[in-house]
Design a protein around this motif. Structure first.
Motif, mmCIF file in Angstrom:
data_model
loop_
_atom_site.group_PDB
_atom_site.id
_atom_site.type_symbol
_atom_site.label_atom_id
_atom_site.label_comp_id
_atom_site.label_asym_id
_atom_site.label_seq_id
_atom_site.Cartn_x
_atom_site.Cartn_y
_atom_site.Cartn_z
ATOM 1 N N ILE A 98 22.416 31.855 84.073
ATOM 2 C CA ILE A 98 22.225 33.097 84.826
ATOM 3 C C ILE A 98 22.680 32.906 86.276
ATOM 4 N N GLU A 99 22.374 31.739 86.848
ATOM 5 C CA GLU A 99 22.787 31.445 88.219
ATOM 6 C C GLU A 99 24.315 31.463 88.335
ATOM 7 N N ALA A 100 24.991 30.910 87.312
ATOM 8 C CA ALA A 100 26.458 30.910 87.321
ATOM 9 C C ALA A 100 27.005 32.326 87.215
ATOM 10 N N LEU A 101 26.362 33.148 86.387
ATOM 11 C CA LEU A 101 26.785 34.538 86.241
ATOM 12 C C LEU A 101 26.590 35.290 87.558
ATOM 13 N N ASN A 102 25.423 35.083 88.178
ATOM 14 C CA ASN A 102 25.125 35.748 89.446
ATOM 15 C C ASN A 102 26.062 35.279 90.559
ATOM 16 N N GLY A 103 26.422 33.997 90.516
ATOM 17 C CA GLY A 103 27.260 33.427 91.556
ATOM 18 C C GLY A 103 28.741 33.707 91.385
ATOM 19 N N GLY A 104 29.109 34.373 90.294
ATOM 20 C CA GLY A 104 30.497 34.740 90.094
ATOM 21 C C GLY A 104 31.361 33.661 89.488
ATOM 22 N N SER A 105 30.743 32.579 88.965
ATOM 23 C CA SER A 105 31.531 31.519 88.340
ATOM 24 C C SER A 105 31.518 31.610 86.814
ATOM 25 N N LEU A 106 30.899 32.658 86.277
ATOM 26 C CA LEU A 106 30.843 32.883 84.829
ATOM 27 C C LEU A 106 30.980 34.377 84.564
ATOM 28 N N ASP A 107 31.725 34.717 83.514
ATOM 29 C CA ASP A 107 31.951 36.129 83.188
ATOM 30 C C ASP A 107 31.122 36.589 81.995
ATOM 31 N N ILE A 108 31.119 35.793 80.944
ATOM 32 C CA ILE A 108 30.447 36.133 79.693
ATOM 33 C C ILE A 108 29.648 34.913 79.250
ATOM 34 N N GLY A 109 28.443 35.147 78.699
ATOM 35 C CA GLY A 109 27.630 34.005 78.281
ATOM 36 C C GLY A 109 26.848 34.264 77.016
ATOM 37 N N PHE A 110 26.666 33.211 76.242
ATOM 38 C CA PHE A 110 25.748 33.199 75.099
ATOM 39 C C PHE A 110 24.431 32.638 75.625
ATOM 40 N N ILE A 111 23.332 33.360 75.389
ATOM 41 C CA ILE A 111 22.073 32.980 76.041
ATOM 42 C C ILE A 111 20.900 33.595 75.287
ATOM 43 N N GLY A 112 19.709 33.025 75.477
ATOM 44 C CA GLY A 112 18.512 33.526 74.812
ATOM 45 C C GLY A 112 17.966 34.795 75.445
ATOM 46 N N PRO A 113 17.039 35.451 74.771
ATOM 47 C CA PRO A 113 16.495 36.720 75.271
ATOM 48 C C PRO A 113 15.678 36.590 76.550
ATOM 49 N N SER A 114 14.860 35.534 76.685
ATOM 50 C CA SER A 114 14.011 35.419 77.876
ATOM 51 C C SER A 114 14.813 35.295 79.165
ATOM 52 N N PRO A 115 15.809 34.394 79.242
ATOM 53 C CA PRO A 115 16.606 34.369 80.474
ATOM 54 C C PRO A 115 17.406 35.644 80.692
ATOM 55 N N SER A 116 17.780 36.324 79.598
ATOM 56 C CA SER A 116 18.460 37.616 79.747
ATOM 57 C C SER A 116 17.542 38.616 80.447
ATOM 58 N N ILE A 117 16.300 38.662 79.994
ATOM 59 C CA ILE A 117 15.315 39.571 80.585
ATOM 60 C C ILE A 117 15.056 39.196 82.043
ATOM 61 N N ASN A 118 14.801 37.897 82.280
ATOM 62 C CA ASN A 118 14.487 37.449 83.646
ATOM 63 C C ASN A 118 15.636 37.739 84.602
ATOM 64 N N GLY A 119 16.858 37.456 84.155
ATOM 65 C CA GLY A 119 18.022 37.687 85.004
ATOM 66 C C GLY A 119 18.210 39.154 85.323
ATOM 67 N N TYR A 120 17.974 40.001 84.325
ATOM 68 C CA TYR A 120 18.140 41.443 84.520
ATOM 69 C C TYR A 120 17.083 41.994 85.473
ATOM 70 N N VAL A 121 15.839 41.566 85.263
ATOM 71 C CA VAL A 121 14.731 42.092 86.068
ATOM 72 C C VAL A 121 14.823 41.616 87.516
ATOM 73 N N LYS A 122 15.116 40.316 87.714
ATOM 74 C CA LYS A 122 15.155 39.773 89.075
ATOM 75 C C LYS A 122 16.266 40.393 89.913
ATOM 76 N N SER A 123 17.339 40.836 89.235
ATOM 77 C CA SER A 123 18.440 41.475 89.970
ATOM 78 C C SER A 123 18.270 42.983 90.047
ATOM 79 N N LYS A 124 17.091 43.466 89.558
ATOM 80 C CA LYS A 124 16.820 44.902 89.510
ATOM 81 C C LYS A 124 17.905 45.637 88.713
ATOM 82 N N GLY A 125 18.323 45.010 87.640
ATOM 83 C CA GLY A 125 19.262 45.639 86.721
ATOM 84 C C GLY A 125 20.703 45.660 87.176
ATOM 85 N N SER A 126 21.053 44.805 88.155
ATOM 86 C CA SER A 126 22.395 44.914 88.729
ATOM 87 C C SER A 126 23.370 43.822 88.300
#
Length: 370
Positions: A98-126
């Protein structure tokens, strides 16, 4: 989740070249013209360069990320990209991806549901959208049979999960709660000691006796069994229809907005990969293992991969309703506040790909982007 068999490029050309002749012979000239135009458009699209020269794709070296492992190993994703290069990146934990996605060093990722939720919520859906499913199941509670013989015996024991707040940790804390036992979600201390341990370390900790069991994904679960552990519970048994999301595909919202053609091409590749996996189970298992060997320098033993592989269901469906349930568990465990998940999914491109392949569309459970 059924999949049409993929056609090779030569077969596709042969079919589209022959079909107009057959239709004309039957007297359907206008239909033949439509098919001819369609074939021409397909050929033009196939040669068209996409809008990005590179796409950076992240995944874990886990069997629950088999779509990524096989799709990359067999070139099934790359084949859809018309020259756009894949830059693969391997991660060991959701937060770092998620940090790599947020930092612009990753475009697409395979990942579990919990980090998906956490990443979405912490960024306020952005920052991200879930654009597809990838896998269901593949999580087991494995224990030392000398110390634990029944589920009630877990009380007072040390049980590992991969990370605080990760998908397996949340599921285990919820299971403990439903037993009526108490555990502090931050420290992991309580009626059961929840020991957050990296999956790479868990087998050694199990052999040394510093943990009594673990609630973990494959192949870690089967590694523990090969070291003398016993499967006491398969998490699949706890879910309606025996399905729950273990791996999603996410995308940076910025990349989705700027390069929807690349995202669509990747999804064509993942859908075709999943189709190939279902049609070629033994080859797919060997392919995933070859990719794991390339990642870690050592393939999984047959005694590990053979029992692990059948427990993972590969799917295009994100099983969105189960993600909603997992978020409710995390709230109940006081790991997160009540999240607003509206807009976490954008299945538009996936459903377009599925429809073109003659497959049924999948649902976002009311959590789609507007």
């Amino acid at each position: 989740m059924s999949a049409a068999r993929p056609l090779t490029a030569l077969r596709a050309i042969a079919v589209t070249a022959t079909l107009p002749l057959l239709l004309t012979a039957c007297g359907y000239g206008s239909e033949a013209k439509k098919e001819d135009d369609k074939a021409a458009n397909t050929a033009a699209d196939a040669g068209k360069k996409l809008s990005a020269s590179e796409v950076r794709i992240g995944y874990f070296p886990n069997l629950t990320h088999a779509t990524a492992l096989v799709g990359l190993q067999e070139g099934l994703i790359e084949k859809e990209l018309n020259g756009t290069k894949i830059k693969p990146q391997s991660f060991n934990a959701g937060p770092s991806e998620i940090e790599a996605l947020n930092g612009g060093s990753l475009d697409i990722g395979f990942i579990g549901p919990s980090p998906s939720i956490n990443g979405y919520v912490k960024s306020k859906g952005s920052n991200l959208r879930i654009i597809s499913g990838s896998a269901s199941g593949g999580v087991k509670l494995v224990v030392n049979p000398d110390k634990i013989k029944t589920l009630d015996d877990l009380k007072g024991k040390k049980i590992a999960t991969p990370q605080k707040g990760n998908t397996q940790d949340v599921a285990f804390l919820n299971w403990i709660s439903e037993k009526g036992w108490k555990v502090d979600p931050e420290s992991g201390k309580g009626d059961v000691s929840v020991v957050r341990t990296d999956n790479k370390v868990t087998p050694d900790a199990f052999k040394q006796g510093s943990i009594d069991g673990a609630w973990v994904p494959e192949p870690t679960a089967s590694k523990l069994v090969s070291d003398g552990g016993t499967v006491l519970l398969d998490e699949t048994s706890l879910w309606p229809d025996k399905k729950f999301v273990i791996t999603n595909i996410i995308v940076s919202q910025k990349f989705l907005k700027e390069h929807p053609d690349v995202v669509e091409a990747v999804l064509r590749g993942t859908v075709k990969t999943n189709e190939w996996i279902h049609a070629n189970q033994d080859k797919a298992k060997a392919s995933a293992n070859a990719r794991l060997e390339a990642e870690g320098g050592k393939p999984l033993d047959a005694k590990v991969i053979d029992p692990a592989w059948p427990g993972i269901a590969i799917t295009d469906d994100p099983l969105a309703a189960t993600l909603k349930t997992q978020s409710e568990w995390a709230v109940k465990a006081k790991l997160i506040e009540q999240p607003d998940l509206a807009g976490i999914y954008d299945l538009t491109l996936l459903n377009k790909v599925l429809k073109a392949a003659g497959k049924p569309e999948v649902s976002d459970a009311g959590l789609g982007a507007k």
